[in-house]
Write a protein that holds these residues in place. Structure first.
Motif, short mmCIF file in Angstrom:
data_model
loop_
_atom_site.label_atom_id
_atom_site.label_comp_id
_atom_site.label_asym_id
_atom_site.label_seq_id
_atom_site.Cartn_x
_atom_site.Cartn_y
_atom_site.Cartn_z
N TYR A 1 0.81 -1.22 0.00
CA TYR A 1 0.00 0.00 0.00
C TYR A 1 0.85 1.28 0.00
O TYR A 1 0.31 2.37 0.05
N PHE A 2 2.17 1.15 0.00
CA PHE A 2 3.01 2.34 0.14
C PHE A 2 3.11 3.17 -1.15
O PHE A 2 3.18 4.39 -1.09
N TYR A 3 3.15 2.50 -2.28
CA TYR A 3 3.39 3.20 -3.55
C TYR A 3 2.43 2.71 -4.62
O TYR A 3 1.90 1.61 -4.54
N SER A 4 2.27 3.56 -5.65
CA SER A 4 1.67 3.12 -6.91
C SER A 4 2.50 3.74 -8.03
O SER A 4 3.22 4.72 -7.80
N THR A 5 2.35 3.19 -9.21
CA THR A 5 2.94 3.84 -10.37
C THR A 5 1.82 4.35 -11.26
O THR A 5 0.69 3.87 -11.20
N SER A 6 2.15 5.37 -12.06
CA SER A 6 1.18 5.91 -13.00
C SER A 6 1.88 6.07 -14.35
O SER A 6 3.09 5.82 -14.45
N ALA A 7 1.14 6.50 -15.35
CA ALA A 7 1.72 6.61 -16.69
C ALA A 7 2.94 7.53 -16.68
O ALA A 7 3.87 7.34 -17.46
N ASP A 8 2.93 8.53 -15.76
CA ASP A 8 4.03 9.50 -15.80
C ASP A 8 4.97 9.45 -14.60
O ASP A 8 5.84 10.30 -14.47
N GLY A 9 4.78 8.50 -13.71
CA GLY A 9 5.70 8.47 -12.58
C GLY A 9 5.28 7.56 -11.45
O GLY A 9 4.69 6.50 -11.67
N VAL A 10 5.56 8.02 -10.23
CA VAL A 10 5.31 7.17 -9.05
C VAL A 10 4.62 7.99 -7.96
O VAL A 10 4.89 9.17 -7.79
N TYR A 11 3.68 7.35 -7.27
CA TYR A 11 2.94 7.98 -6.16
C TYR A 11 3.48 7.44 -4.84
O TYR A 11 3.65 6.22 -4.69
N VAL A 12 3.70 8.33 -3.89
CA VAL A 12 4.08 7.93 -2.54
C VAL A 12 2.88 8.16 -1.64
O VAL A 12 2.45 9.29 -1.44
N HIS A 13 2.30 7.05 -1.11
CA HIS A 13 1.06 7.17 -0.32
C HIS A 13 1.32 7.21 1.19
O HIS A 13 0.69 7.96 1.91
N LEU A 14 2.19 6.33 1.66
CA LEU A 14 2.38 6.17 3.10
C LEU A 14 3.86 6.38 3.43
O LEU A 14 4.74 6.14 2.59
N TYR A 15 4.08 6.81 4.67
CA TYR A 15 5.45 7.14 5.07
C TYR A 15 5.91 6.27 6.23
O TYR A 15 5.26 6.19 7.27
N ASP A 16 7.02 5.61 6.04
CA ASP A 16 7.70 4.87 7.10
C ASP A 16 9.06 4.44 6.53
O ASP A 16 9.25 4.43 5.31
N ASN A 17 9.96 4.06 7.41
CA ASN A 17 11.27 3.61 6.93
C ASN A 17 11.08 2.43 6.00
O ASN A 17 10.47 1.42 6.38
N SER A 18 11.58 2.55 4.79
CA SER A 18 11.29 1.52 3.80
C SER A 18 12.15 1.72 2.57
O SER A 18 12.74 2.80 2.37
N GLU A 19 12.19 0.69 1.76
CA GLU A 19 12.89 0.80 0.48
C GLU A 19 12.08 0.11 -0.60
O GLU A 19 11.68 -1.04 -0.45
N MET A 20 11.83 0.84 -1.66
CA MET A 20 11.13 0.26 -2.81
C MET A 20 12.13 -0.01 -3.93
O MET A 20 12.94 0.86 -4.26
N ASN A 21 12.07 -1.19 -4.48
CA ASN A 21 12.84 -1.51 -5.68
C ASN A 21 11.86 -1.97 -6.74
O ASN A 21 11.39 -3.10 -6.72
N TRP A 22 11.52 -1.09 -7.64
CA TRP A 22 10.52 -1.43 -8.65
C TRP A 22 10.87 -0.68 -9.92
O TRP A 22 12.03 -0.25 -10.08
N HIS A 23 9.91 -0.48 -10.78
CA HIS A 23 10.22 0.22 -12.03
C HIS A 23 9.04 1.07 -12.47
O HIS A 23 7.90 0.84 -12.05
N LYS B 1 11.92 1.63 -16.62
CA LYS B 1 13.11 2.17 -15.94
C LYS B 1 13.11 1.75 -14.46
O LYS B 1 12.15 2.00 -13.74
N ALA B 2 14.20 1.10 -14.04
CA ALA B 2 14.29 0.67 -12.64
C ALA B 2 14.38 1.89 -11.74
O ALA B 2 15.01 2.90 -12.08
N LEU B 3 13.72 1.77 -10.58
CA LEU B 3 13.66 2.91 -9.66
C LEU B 3 13.73 2.41 -8.23
O LEU B 3 13.03 1.48 -7.84
N LYS B 4 14.62 3.06 -7.48
CA LYS B 4 14.72 2.76 -6.05
C LYS B 4 14.27 4.00 -5.29
O LYS B 4 14.68 5.12 -5.62
N VAL B 5 13.42 3.81 -4.28
CA VAL B 5 13.00 4.94 -3.44
C VAL B 5 13.20 4.51 -1.99
O VAL B 5 12.66 3.49 -1.56
#
Ligand SMILES: [Zn+2]
Length: 696
Positions: free
Chosen positions: A467-489, A494-498
């Motif tokens: 539930y922390f993130y979603s992706t959209s046609a133009d980028g990435v949404y950050v919904h919830l905040y806590d210590n975490s690491e996302m490895n997705w694309h 394009k691979a993306l780490k947040v």
């Protein structure tokens, strides 16, 4: 859309139900998921399929009307912080202890009995199979974030025992057997018997397990039920009997089955169920209570059994995400406006009335009598998650956060072994005679014979990273905040780490490191919580103006490795009042700091031993609230203190007395508040969220 689900065609077939369905929902028997995935598409309407490892809580990858796409649970690792303790407890205490409780209370014996492996009689209510399936779903989500060999072994064994009782017809249920066999799917049994509710939970559990392990054993059994038993016999056709879900659940499960198999026929079946079948005779109060049986699009308010209504809304939103049907979207928004304007508790709970576990009238939000079933708060979060996916609108995320941190989080004890069925906003431990869920004054218990809530809480916490993130046609949404690491694309691959570093929700500062594999232009949508009045957002140290409370703040730029975002949310404690139409909250305030709603427990108040009740306390709104962190209290919580008064004789007053009677003497005191989610984790004690106030 090339696979735009033929709503008009479907409605035509459902409405003129005496005409054989135009929807081709006959299917080769016993093909199973692997057969389906390996074969040619079922029809020109078949959708793409997602690799099982890449699906999220929902798989919205190919949902044409999902503006936001889910990120896999396994792509986000929640690190040490607010949620890590809860999730660890869920894994090491809740899931194992619930396994033992389920076995001890005969939930597995119900299956074993049918293959001669147990002599125990059937135990538990009609929906008992679903308890095991929901637990399996929690395990499935848990296995998506890490290997748990022992847990997997146990669950594999349970799945083998479940699948073993499936009849050649595809039917699978441990209650409607033997003498009750003739009752299967009778119309009056459909309304109360939970057969399809159980299969809905089976499908959801099976899908989570498949997405964890790639093992389709349970999923294939679910598909066999739907393909071999349900679809040939039940539906809108002249030779089929009608379906009413009774307790909505099957709708969203069928749509997720379409997403998993790529076969739209399950969504079409869900659409038929959401429409209702006029051949089934239903009384108006059934239609209201069950939140099904009439066209979903004719609903104008939330009513009836709260979990049923929330699950129906989930299914209807899923249907919109697949079909884009505007009538559904309109209705869903009408219902959501009803929720947020009239029916939502401050803790994110819904369902005010114990009678019928139901929604009350508008503004009927009692505190001590609040039902607020844990499952209903979870259903509320699940529905808002779908509405968010459809729209990208942060107002839905605000509800998710309110429910998650408060009315859901309160459902499980801090040690993970006991659960609230109800989540009231005021409590008196001596109220046992009125409350069937209280045992020895305790609102948290390890087991309820209707044990829907515990595994529901377990599956929610196990899936939280999804539930922390979603992706959209133009980028990435950050919904919830806590210590975490996302490895997705991103959608372009394009691979993306947040990476997030924060002490949220105790602190409003969040540091986010953004690292795309190669520099690129895209948007990061940062959720600015609705409660955060003043905000600061910096990119690589430079303030970016324009962040507004209750919106996603879009930052469009060329992002490169180790770009830094510094967010600062407003952690001022808010004293909130309710609309005066909420009669029980008149003259009272509630405390909220960040996403956390607070409450008073009597045992924290300095004079709790003096035989006094919480009724004698007031707070002074003009005074300042102090917040301090107590690391050893309730696993570490922020505590609020606020100036107030205590009247030692207030509760000695007669039931009625002249308004001219002089007020009982008051003395100053300091009121101490703890986070609502942590209440009832010590000695049973009175509690209140809404506290009387006195202007001075
Ligand atoms: Zn429940």
């Amino acid at each position: 859309m090339k696979h735009g689900l033929s709503r008009r065609r479907f409605i035509a077939s459902a409405a003129v139900s005496m005409v054989p369905s135009a929807v081709a929902i006959a299917q080769p028997k016993g093909k199973g998921l692997m057969g389906m995935l390996m074969s040619e598409p079922q029809s020109s309407e078949s959708k793409g399929k997602t690799d099982w490892k890449d699906a999220g809580v929902l798989d919205l990858s190919n949902s044409p009307y999902a503006k936001l796409k889910t990120v896999p649970i396994r792509a986000v690792v929640i690190q040490d912080g607010f949620w890590s303790q809860r999730r660890k407890t869920n894994l090491v205490a809740s899931i194992p202890s619930m396994h033992d409780e389920l076995l001890e209370h005969g939930r597995l014996d119900n299956f074993l009995r049918l293959t001669g492996k147990s002599n125990e009689p059937q135990k538990g209510p009609v929906f008992s199979d679903s308890d095991l399936y929901k637990w399996t779903e929690a395990v499935g989500f848990q296995l998506q974030v890490g290997d748990q060999a022992e847990l997997k072994k146990k669950t594999d064994a349970i799945i083998r025992d479940v699948v073993a009782i499936q009849e050649p017809s595809g039917y699978l249920n441990t209650y409607y057997v033997d003498d009750r066999k003739s009752l299967r799917m009778q119309y009056d049994v459909q309304t109360t018997g939970h057969e399809l509710y159980c299969i809905g939970h089976m499908l959801q559990g099976a899908i989570a397990y498949y997405r964890a392990t790639g093992d389709p054993t349970l999923l294939d059994a679910g598909i066999r039920f739907v393909d071999n038993f349900l679809i040939p016999n039940y539906g809108p056709g002249i030779n089929q009997k009608g379906i009413v879900s009774g307790h909505p659940e099957i709708e969203m499960a069928l749509i997720e089955l379409s997403r998993t198999t790529g076969n739209p026929k399950y969504t079409e079946l869900a659409g038929y169920i959401l429409h209702g079948d006029s051949r089934i005779p239903l009384r108006p109060q059934q239609v209201s209570y069950m939140f099904c049986g009439i066209p979903f699009t004719t609903r104008t308010k939330l009513e009836g059994h709260a979990v049923r209504a929330m699950y129906a809304c989930c299914g209807a939103t899923d249907y919109y995400l697949e079909t884009g049907d505007q009538d559904y979207w309109k209705t869903l928004n009408v219902l959501w406006n009803d929720l947020s304007a009239h029916q939502l508790y401050i803790n994110g709970g819904v369902g005010a009335r114990a009678t019928g576990e139901a929604f009350g009238d508008a503004y009927e939000l009692p505190n001590a009598q609040a039902y607020g079933e844990s499952c209903a708060a979870i259903g509320n979060m699940m529905w808002n998650w779908r509405m968010l996916a459809a729209s990208g609108d942060a107002k839905f995320t605000d509800v998710i956060e309110r429910a998650l941190y408060n009315g859901i989080n309160s459902g499980m004890s801090l040690d993970g072994k006991t659960y609230c069925y109800r989540n009231p906003l005021a409590f008196d431990p001596s109220g046992e005679s009125r409350d069937r869920h209280l045992v020895d004054g305790k609102i948290r218990n390890a087991w309820y014979d209707t044990t829907c809530c515990p595994p529901n809480l377990e599956r929610t916490f196990a899936s939280l990273s999804g539930y922390f993130y979603s992706t959209s046609a133009d980028g990435v949404y950050v919904h919830l905040y806590d210590n975490s690491e996302m490895n997705w694309h991103l959608h372009d691959g394009k691979a993306l780490k947040v990476k997030q570093e924060t002490n949220y929700p105790w602190s409003g500062d969040v540091k986010i490191t953004v690292s795309p594999a190669t520099p690129g232009d895209f948007v990061i949508y940062l959720r600015i919580p609705g409660w955060s009045v003043k905000n600061s957002v910096k990119v690589n140290g430079k303030e970016i103006a324009g962040a507004k409370a209750g919106e996603y703040f879009a930052i469009r730029r060329r992002w490169a490795e180790n770009d830094m975002l510094d967010l600062s949310f407003d952690m001022t404690t808010h004293l909130l009042k309710a609309n005066p139409a909420v009669t029980e909250d008149r003259g009272r305030v509630a405390f909220q700091r960040g996403p956390i709603v607070f409450c008073m427990e009597h045992l924290d108040q300095p004079d709790h031993d003096a035989g006094m009740s919480l009724a004698g306390y007031t707070v002074q709104p003009a005074s300042e609230t102090t917040a301090h962190f107590e690391p050893h209290l309730l696993d570490g919580v922020m505590v609020l203190t606020h100036a107030g008064t205590i009247s030692k004789t207030a509760t000695d007053a007669p039931l009625y007395f002249p308004a001219s009677t002089p007020k009982a003497p008051e003395s100053p005191t300091t009121v101490k508040l703890i986070p609502y989610y942590a209440w009832a984790n010590r000695t049973p004690s009175s509690m209140q969220v809404w506290i009387p106030y006195k202007e001075v």
